[in-house]
Design a protein around this motif. Structure first.
Motif, PDB file in Angstrom:
ATOM      1  N   GLU A   1      -3.531  -5.315   1.010  1.00 22.67           N
ATOM      2  CA  GLU A   1      -1.703  -4.598   0.819  1.00 22.67           C
ATOM      3  C   GLU A   1      -1.509  -5.906   0.271  1.00 22.67           C
ATOM      4  O   GLU A   1      -0.431  -6.352  -0.461  1.00 22.67           O
ATOM      5  CB  GLU A   1      -2.039  -3.684   1.508  1.00 22.67           C
TER       6      GLU A   1
ATOM      7  N   LYS B   1       0.174  -8.084  -2.515  1.00 26.59           N
ATOM      8  CA  LYS B   1       1.657  -8.767  -2.796  1.00 26.59           C
ATOM      9  C   LYS B   1       1.905  -9.830  -2.963  1.00 26.59           C
ATOM     10  O   LYS B   1       2.563 -10.695  -3.203  1.00 26.59           O
ATOM     11  CB  LYS B   1       2.675  -7.861  -1.626  1.00 26.59           C
TER      12      LYS B   1
ATOM     13  N   GLU C   1       3.278 -11.251  -5.851  1.00 25.18           N
ATOM     14  CA  GLU C   1       5.086 -12.983  -5.799  1.00 25.18           C
ATOM     15  C   GLU C   1       4.374 -14.120  -5.924  1.00 25.18           C
ATOM     16  O   GLU C   1       5.461 -14.776  -6.662  1.00 25.18           O
ATOM     17  CB  GLU C   1       4.763 -12.773  -4.274  1.00 25.18           C
TER      18      GLU C   1
ATOM     19  N   ASP D   1      12.135  -7.747  -1.871  1.00 29.21           N
ATOM     20  CA  ASP D   1      10.824  -8.207  -1.002  1.00 29.21           C
ATOM     21  C   ASP D   1      11.443  -9.047  -0.115  1.00 29.21           C
ATOM     22  O   ASP D   1      11.294 -10.215  -1.233  1.00 29.21           O
ATOM     23  CB  ASP D   1       9.314  -8.680  -1.377  1.00 29.21           C
TER      24      ASP D   1
ATOM     25  N   ARG E   1       8.503 -12.624   1.618  1.00 27.04           N
ATOM     26  CA  ARG E   1       7.353 -13.073   1.756  1.00 27.04           C
ATOM     27  C   ARG E   1       7.699 -14.592   3.091  1.00 27.04           C
ATOM     28  O   ARG E   1       8.847 -14.586   3.642  1.00 27.04           O
ATOM     29  CB  ARG E   1       7.612 -14.251   1.108  1.00 27.04           C
TER      30      ARG E   1
ATOM     31  N   THR F   1       3.508 -10.315   2.668  1.00 26.63           N
ATOM     32  CA  THR F   1       4.803 -10.391   2.016  1.00 26.63           C
ATOM     33  C   THR F   1       5.214  -8.827   1.955  1.00 26.63           C
ATOM     34  O   THR F   1       4.591  -7.905   2.289  1.00 26.63           O
ATOM     35  CB  THR F   1       4.809  -9.790   0.416  1.00 26.63           C
TER      36      THR F   1
END
Length: 340
Positions: free
Chosen positions: A219, A223, A227, A270, A272, A287
């Motif tokens: 996951e 992400k 990003e 979100d 990071r 993230t």
């Protein structure tokens, strides 16, 4: 201790018949010789040189126990043919015709019987007596012998019953010991089964933890790629950086860790994170949602390193310098971004 021959002679048996009985039974003991005398009582004494020694195992001597000795003493009181001759011989010795026990009053016709009584009773006071021990009649002898044989058979039967009871008790003890051993084996087997179950449980937990870490990594990679693509697109379009970095140091359990929140935007969905372990090594990048609690950062680190426990992770940021407490773990990443 007198020999079998002396004992038989002392009981008043005819010397010729004693010699015949001892030779015919090959000297196998007192009881076989007495049985031979009674069995051949009405027969004439043959020439002893022509008598063959018996080899019949049924007449072999048997060891006497205490009860048989009592019966022997009773048998000795029977007397046989030749008792009259013994009485005549005793009559020639002064006037003493018997020996009397001064302690219990029993009268014995010869020294052998008196010695036997002394060994059995422990009495040691004897005196000569003029009282004559009358021999039994043939009918009395047969009846007495039958009574003694019945008594001996009853004693043997009683002994057999006692031995059977003892054997039964021993068998019960053996079975109980076997049950106790089986119980101990079952308890040991149960403990081994419990240990195996606990080991399998730990393996399952470790497997689940590893799968969770792999899933979290997948996951995070997704992400990160999303990003990166969004950032590259924003740079191409001349827009602001859509995300900010937050370096974090995480140690092994009970060690200090540092996490630094960057200039995360307040309005971004979100956040990071770049996490630096205090033990060294390449930084971890992931993230998370800006609304995610700080505890998810600790869970992500524990998923990446099985040696780290969520409950012992310590997080800190470099600027502004701050070490987060356990109470901070429930706050969102957006709250800490507002402090920078």
């Amino acid at each position: 201790m007198p020999s079998d021959k002396e004992t038989l002679l002392g009981m008043g048996f005819d010397p010729a018949r004693v010699e015949w009985a001892i030779k015919a039974t090959s000297g196998r003991g007192l009881q076989p010789a007495m049985d031979h005398i009674f069995e051949n009582e009405g027969k004439p004494v043959p020439d002893l040189n022509a008598v063959a020694e018996s080899s019949n195992p049924s007449t072999a001597a048997q060891p006497m126990n205490e009860d048989d000795e009592d019966d022997l003493a009773a048998l000795q009181s029977l007397g046989v043919k030749g008792a009259a001759a013994a009485a005549a011989a005793n009559a020639t010795e002064a006037e003493a015709k018997s020996i009397k026990c001064s302690e219990c009053g029993k009268v014995f016709k010869n020294t052998a019987l008196a010695n036997y009584h002394a060994e059995k009773s422990g009495h040691d006071q004897f005196e000569e007596s003029t009282e004559e021990v009358k021999p039994l009649t043939e009918e009395e002898k047969k009846q007495k012998l039958a009574d003694l044989q019945a008594k001996m058979a009853a004693k043997r039967a009683q002994k057999a019953v006692q031995e059977a009871q003892e054997a039964k008790a021993n068998e019960a003890i053996r079975r109980k010991s076997g049950k106790d051993m089986n119980k101990i084996r079952e308890e040991l087997a149960l403990k081994e089964a419990q240990k195996e179950a606990e080991a399998k449980k730990r393996e399952k937990l470790e497997d689940a933890r590893a799968r969770a870490a792999v899933k979290a990594q997948i996951e995070a990679d997704k992400k990160a790629r999303a990003e990166k693509a969004a950032m590259e697109k924003a740079l191409r379009e001349g827009r602001a950086d859509p995300g900010a970095t937050a370096p974090v140091d995480v140690p092994k359990p009970a060690a200090a860790a540092a996490a630094t929140a960057g200039t995360a935007g307040r309005d971004f969905k979100d956040t990071r994170l770049q996490i630096r372990m205090s033990t060294g090594g390449p930084p971890l990048t992931t993230t998370l949602s800006s609304d995610a609690p700080l505890r998810e950062v600790a869970e992500y680190i524990a998923g990446q390193n099985l040696a780290v426990d969520v409950d012992t992770v310590t997080l800190a940021q470099h600027f502004p310098r701050k070490t987060f407490t356990r109470a901070d773990f429930s706050k969102s990443l957006r709250d800490f971004s507002d402090m920078t």
